[in-house]
Design an enzyme around this catalytic site. Sequence first.
Site, short mmCIF file in Angstrom:
data_model
loop_
_atom_site.label_atom_id
_atom_site.label_comp_id
_atom_site.label_asym_id
_atom_site.label_seq_id
_atom_site.Cartn_x
_atom_site.Cartn_y
_atom_site.Cartn_z
N GLY A 161 45.72 37.38 41.45
CA GLY A 161 45.74 35.94 41.68
C GLY A 161 45.33 35.59 43.10
O GLY A 161 44.59 36.33 43.75
N GLU A 183 45.76 42.28 43.65
CA GLU A 183 44.31 42.07 43.48
C GLU A 183 44.10 40.58 43.69
O GLU A 183 44.39 39.77 42.81
CB GLU A 183 43.89 42.53 42.08
CG GLU A 183 42.40 42.81 41.98
CD GLU A 183 41.62 41.60 41.51
OE1 GLU A 183 41.21 40.81 42.39
OE2 GLU A 183 41.42 41.44 40.31
N ASN A 204 41.53 33.99 34.51
CA ASN A 204 40.10 34.25 34.33
C ASN A 204 39.80 35.38 33.34
O ASN A 204 38.77 35.37 32.67
CB ASN A 204 39.40 34.51 35.69
CG ASN A 204 40.04 35.62 36.48
OD1 ASN A 204 41.20 35.99 36.26
ND2 ASN A 204 39.31 36.18 37.43
N GLU A 260 43.14 49.18 40.51
CA GLU A 260 43.23 49.16 39.06
C GLU A 260 42.07 49.98 38.54
O GLU A 260 41.00 50.03 39.15
CB GLU A 260 43.18 47.72 38.54
CG GLU A 260 44.30 46.91 39.16
CD GLU A 260 44.68 45.65 38.41
OE1 GLU A 260 45.71 45.69 37.71
OE2 GLU A 260 44.00 44.64 38.55
N VAL A 309 45.53 34.55 47.24
CA VAL A 309 46.11 35.16 48.45
C VAL A 309 47.49 34.56 48.78
O VAL A 309 48.44 35.30 49.01
CB VAL A 309 45.15 35.04 49.65
CG1 VAL A 309 45.81 35.53 50.94
CG2 VAL A 309 43.87 35.82 49.38
N PRO A 310 47.65 33.22 48.79
CA PRO A 310 48.98 32.68 49.13
C PRO A 310 50.08 33.16 48.17
O PRO A 310 51.18 33.51 48.61
CB PRO A 310 48.78 31.15 49.02
CG PRO A 310 47.32 30.93 49.19
CD PRO A 310 46.66 32.13 48.61
N THR A 311 49.78 33.19 46.87
CA THR A 311 50.80 33.67 45.92
C THR A 311 51.04 35.16 46.11
O THR A 311 52.18 35.63 46.02
CB THR A 311 50.36 33.38 44.47
OG1 THR A 311 50.02 31.99 44.37
CG2 THR A 311 51.46 33.68 43.48
#
Length: 497
Positions: A249, A271, A174, A471, A251-253
């Site tokens: 990216g 994040e 994004n 960040e 949540v699962p990753t």
Amino acid sequence: MAELLRTPLVPAAMIRSASTGTLEVKEPLNFWCGARVKPMAVKNVEAVYEPATGRVLCEMVPCGADEVDQAIKSAHSAFLKWSKMAGMERARVMLEAARIIRERRDEIAKVEVINNGKSITEARVDIDVAWQCIEYYAGMAGTLAGQHVQLPGGAFAYTRREPLGVCVGIGAWNYPFQIAAWKSAPALACGNAMVFKPSPMTPVTAVMLAEIYAEAGVPEGLFNVVQGAAETGTLLCHHPLVAKVSFTGSVPTGKKIMEMSAKGVKPVTLELGGKSPLIIFKDSDMENAVCCNGTRVFVQREIVPQFLEEVVKRTKAIPVGDPLLDGTRMGALISQPHLDRVLGFIAQAKKEGARVLCGGESFVPADPKLKGGYFMSPCVLDNCNDDMTCVKEEIFGPVMSVLPFDTEEEVLRRANDTSFGLAAGVFTRDISRAHRVVENLQAGTCFINNYNISPVEVPFGGYKMSGFGRENGQVTIEYYSQLKTVVVEMGDVDSLF
């Protein structure tokens, strides 16, 4: 060792003459040792598409174990030099990188649009934020310092803020260029090196950032780019020379990144996703409130009709089309599967009882070259409730769900009833209420009477499943450095023997 290529990935003249549907990138997209690198083996190649046309822009060749190893070792060699430089010396190089980005802002933004699909207006802001971030951390590089503590008997202690080593950054599609800057700037300011893996869907502009850092004068290998998907990410997380991983990216990753990094006890910054509540009280400035692109919008019941009328009018007026045209305000979504996913959320919302007030359909712009692009009309959903899929899950598309509320206490309970906690906003003219509501919102970044802006001077990050670490802002220095305590005895040591 792989063959190094020192020519620019996309020459300036090629960018200037490019328009939607014309740019092709045929050069290798990996970068280490201060140059682009030819792939060692061309396998598992993925086509990268231009979202506005559906045309193949380039091919992404994922890095295997040997290439990841080369990139990390190259970064480690550069780290040994960079970490010994004074903060002011690092700052000068970083300021030069920021200057080059500022100078080439329009060229970088153009390539970003072609690879990502967002409007050129948005992309220019992203590139501005990127150079501002590098400039901000350049200013901090010379200020990194420890403490001096006086101890009894003339003894004393001091602390040293030291770099971590080779940091890995893993970006999302994004904000491809901006995320690469957000992760690399604090890392480099603290004396670290970085190996960055962009999203496999947006591999191009991170390489342009690597070229700019090299041109600015960083040691060869200080900021490297490896291309790939999950397998390459796994290799990076497991590599013994990697000291830290920063990931943006899903949540699962993010959970997988955390699990893999834990095996080497590596610190991580995550994040992750969000489903951020935007709360609009009846005393709000309506003009400002409808300008904010919230996706889970709580509106006080008395002003719901007025709000819906205004937001639908504005949404219908958003120019959708060629993202390189200055008049366009919404470009294409990133891919056909993602477009299908977003339209699937809208279909599900209708099934669950939501009412589509505008948009929510595939859109084919009049320009024939855009007919294969991934466009949709922006969508406003009414008649939503808190249990609907469109209200609970991150859609990652131009879909606003509007939910009425009556009282402050009620809306706080409902706004916080989510596993996410990335951001939240409140619109009201009552300053006491504004601060009271923000105090009780469970989100890492909150906004009062504005929404979704990210100044580089302030920290950005989430609560709950939206991740941890930050960040931007001064505090991020702590996430890219470690503290060493030194205790000094000036006299004799008391003996117990």
